[in-house]
Design a protein around this motif. Structure first.
Motif, PDB file in Angstrom:
ATOM      1  N   UNK A   1     -20.542 -19.752  38.392  1.00  0.00           N
ATOM      2  CA  UNK A   1     -19.409 -20.390  37.727  1.00  0.00           C
ATOM      3  C   UNK A   1     -18.700 -19.335  36.880  1.00  0.00           C
ATOM      4  N   UNK A   2     -17.387 -19.287  37.015  1.00  0.00           N
ATOM      5  CA  UNK A   2     -16.629 -18.324  36.230  1.00  0.00           C
ATOM      6  C   UNK A   2     -15.637 -19.046  35.341  1.00  0.00           C
ATOM      7  N   UNK A   3     -15.470 -18.527  34.145  1.00  0.00           N
ATOM      8  CA  UNK A   3     -14.429 -19.037  33.264  1.00  0.00           C
ATOM      9  C   UNK A   3     -13.732 -17.843  32.631  1.00  0.00           C
ATOM     10  N   UNK A   4     -12.655 -18.116  31.916  1.00  0.00           N
ATOM     11  CA  UNK A   4     -11.884 -17.034  31.308  1.00  0.00           C
ATOM     12  C   UNK A   4     -12.277 -16.821  29.848  1.00  0.00           C
ATOM     13  N   UNK A   5     -12.333 -15.560  29.458  1.00  0.00           N
ATOM     14  CA  UNK A   5     -12.376 -15.225  28.040  1.00  0.00           C
ATOM     15  C   UNK A   5     -10.930 -15.314  27.566  1.00  0.00           C
ATOM     16  N   UNK A   6     -10.646 -16.288  26.725  1.00  0.00           N
ATOM     17  CA  UNK A   6      -9.258 -16.595  26.402  1.00  0.00           C
ATOM     18  C   UNK A   6      -8.505 -15.404  25.810  1.00  0.00           C
ATOM     19  N   UNK A   7      -9.109 -14.725  24.866  1.00  0.00           N
ATOM     20  CA  UNK A   7      -8.410 -13.605  24.225  1.00  0.00           C
ATOM     21  C   UNK A   7      -8.046 -12.519  25.233  1.00  0.00           C
ATOM     22  N   UNK A   8      -8.995 -12.204  26.105  1.00  0.00           N
ATOM     23  CA  UNK A   8      -8.726 -11.140  27.077  1.00  0.00           C
ATOM     24  C   UNK A   8      -7.612 -11.554  28.027  1.00  0.00           C
ATOM     25  N   UNK A   9      -7.643 -12.818  28.465  1.00  0.00           N
ATOM     26  CA  UNK A   9      -6.604 -13.293  29.377  1.00  0.00           C
ATOM     27  C   UNK A   9      -5.238 -13.253  28.706  1.00  0.00           C
ATOM     28  N   UNK A  10      -5.180 -13.657  27.448  1.00  0.00           N
ATOM     29  CA  UNK A  10      -3.894 -13.642  26.746  1.00  0.00           C
ATOM     30  C   UNK A  10      -3.374 -12.216  26.609  1.00  0.00           C
ATOM     31  N   UNK A  11      -4.258 -11.306  26.321  1.00  0.00           N
ATOM     32  CA  UNK A  11      -3.856  -9.898  26.280  1.00  0.00           C
ATOM     33  C   UNK A  11      -3.277  -9.472  27.620  1.00  0.00           C
ATOM     34  N   UNK A  12      -3.936  -9.869  28.694  1.00  0.00           N
ATOM     35  CA  UNK A  12      -3.472  -9.473  30.033  1.00  0.00           C
ATOM     36  C   UNK A  12      -2.123 -10.091  30.352  1.00  0.00           C
ATOM     37  N   UNK A  13      -1.979 -11.365  29.991  1.00  0.00           N
ATOM     38  CA  UNK A  13      -0.722 -12.058  30.265  1.00  0.00           C
ATOM     39  C   UNK A  13       0.428 -11.365  29.541  1.00  0.00           C
ATOM     40  N   UNK A  14       0.214 -11.022  28.288  1.00  0.00           N
ATOM     41  CA  UNK A  14       1.272 -10.362  27.517  1.00  0.00           C
ATOM     42  C   UNK A  14       1.507  -8.940  28.007  1.00  0.00           C
ATOM     43  N   UNK A  15       0.449  -8.270  28.402  1.00  0.00           N
ATOM     44  CA  UNK A  15       0.588  -6.892  28.868  1.00  0.00           C
ATOM     45  C   UNK A  15       1.402  -6.831  30.157  1.00  0.00           C
ATOM     46  N   UNK A  16       1.276  -7.884  30.982  1.00  0.00           N
ATOM     47  CA  UNK A  16       1.928  -7.886  32.288  1.00  0.00           C
ATOM     48  C   UNK A  16       3.357  -8.395  32.247  1.00  0.00           C
TER      49      UNK A  16
END
Lengths: 238, 143
Positions: free
Chosen positions: A114-129
């Motif tokens: 089962x995989x889930x997202x680390x919210x902070x890391x995902x938000x960083x990625x979203x903003x970086x992209x």
């Protein structure tokens, strides 16, 4: 007296040295019923059987122990036969199918990932992209957080971007594992994970599989991956 | 083979509790028509689809605030643009570029946190930080 059924195995399946504790309180002892080339792992069924934690664990534990000795077809929790004779007649009627499955599942185990997202890391990625989202966030921040409308507008777009990544990462996990497992079966969407994949893995490939899961986590810091213990092949019996 | 008590996990470093295998024990496995199945009333409630909940105003607000918080923690005078952070991490050369950017950002976040704390937390990020803690706690409770 009705009979609770845990799983089905070959007649040659090693019997446990010690009696296994089954469902019920007190736990009903697990015994075997033989018919032709097959056996069923059963116990007496408690009168008031309900899907309680204790009984779910007992079901799981009996099957895990049995699977350590050779292939077992695990039953879904809660299958109760009217009596022992009915279990035997099912074994006789569907012997060919059960034997085929036992052969196919020989020396293979199921892992659930089962995989889930680390919210902070995902938000960083979203903003970086996305420079536009980054600018929008900056503007809101400069305005002391932004108005209610601005926050909703930004949030809606962030959520959309995060969901896009959930879908993408679900595919990534699925496709990566599919490359190593003998078979994969995708679980239902639910709370607490972005993807749940059950993998049928040959015992000989276990190390390779575990390494792949490890690599998946290392190469994708936004993923939090939960790997089960080796399980009886619940998802591959049909 | 021996009997293992229900509350005792098996060795080997696995992490599966009942929660993680529940859907398999209840939804997968062999079903035989001739057998009666125990009623699962009271169990189905665990299977709520999160996607219905996600598209709500509350979620939008929460994510907007989470993003504001990310930038705040990167420091008010620092550009949130990633290239600078990537540069730092590439210099240290420990990891790949993408991962470097992320760990770099995480490091910046924790530095900023410490800084804010040292300054007595008088700046405006006090509130978002409370939210973050609450949301982390919620996450832990779910596990």
């Amino acid at each position: 007296m009705s009979t609770y059924v845990y799983g089905i195995a070959h007649r040659s399946h090693p019997r446990p040295d010690t009696e296994l504790a089954g469902v019920g309180d007190p736990p009903r002892p697990v015994r075997t019923l033989a018919e032709g080339e097959l056996i069923a792992l059963v116990s007496d069924a408690p009168e008031d059987l309900r899907p309680k934690r204790r009984d779910l664990l007992a079901h799981q534990r009996v099957l895990t122990h049995a699977a350590a000795g050779g292939p077992v077809l695990p039953m879904r929790f809660g299958g109760v036969s009217p009596d022992d004779a009915s279990v035997k007649s099912v074994l006789a009627d569907r012997a060919e199918h059960f034997e085929e499955r036992l052969t196919a599942l020989h020396d293979k185990v199921e892992y659930n990932v089962k995989a889930s997202h680390d919210e902070d890391v995902v938000l960083h990625q979203v903003l970086a992209d996305n420079a536009e989202l980054r600018a929008l966030t900056e503007a809101n921040r400069a305005a002391g957080g932004g108005t209610y409308e601005q926050k909703i507008q930004l949030g809606e777009r962030i959520v959309a971007a995060v969901q896009q990544r959930e879908t993408r990462d679900a595919e990534l996990v699925h496709d990566t594992l599919m490359g190593i497992a003998a078979a994969v079966s995708r679980g239902p969407a639910s709370t607490g994970w972005l993807v749940s994949v059950s993998c049928l893995v040959a015992r000989a490939d276990t190390a390779r599989f575990l390494a792949a899961v490890d690599r998946l986590t290392k190469e994708n810091p936004q993923l939090e991956v939960r790997l089960s213990d080796p399980l009886p092949p619940y998802s591959f019996v049909e | 083979m021996t009997v293992v008590p229900a509350q005792q996990g098996r060795g080997g470093g696995g992490t599966s509790g009942l929660y993680d295998v529940l859907e398999l024990v209840l939804d997968r496995g062999l079903v035989i028509d001739a057998f009666v199945r125990v009623s699962l009333v009271g169990i189905e409630i665990l299977k709520i689809d999160i996607r219905v909940v996600v598209a709500s105003v509350d979620t939008y607000l929460r994510f907007a605030e989470a993003c504001n918080r990310l930038d705040l923690e990167a420091g008010p005078n620092r550009s949130p643009g990633l290239p600078e952070i990537v540069g730092d991490m590439t210099e240290s050369g420990a990891r790949g570029k993408t991962k470097g950017a992320l760990s770099g950002a995480a490091q910046t976040v924790s530095d900023a946190f410490q800084q804010a704390r040292d300054e007595g937390g008088s700046r405006s990020e006090a509130k978002p930080r409370t939210r973050r803690t609450a949301s982390n706690r919620r996450k832990e409770e779910q596990e």
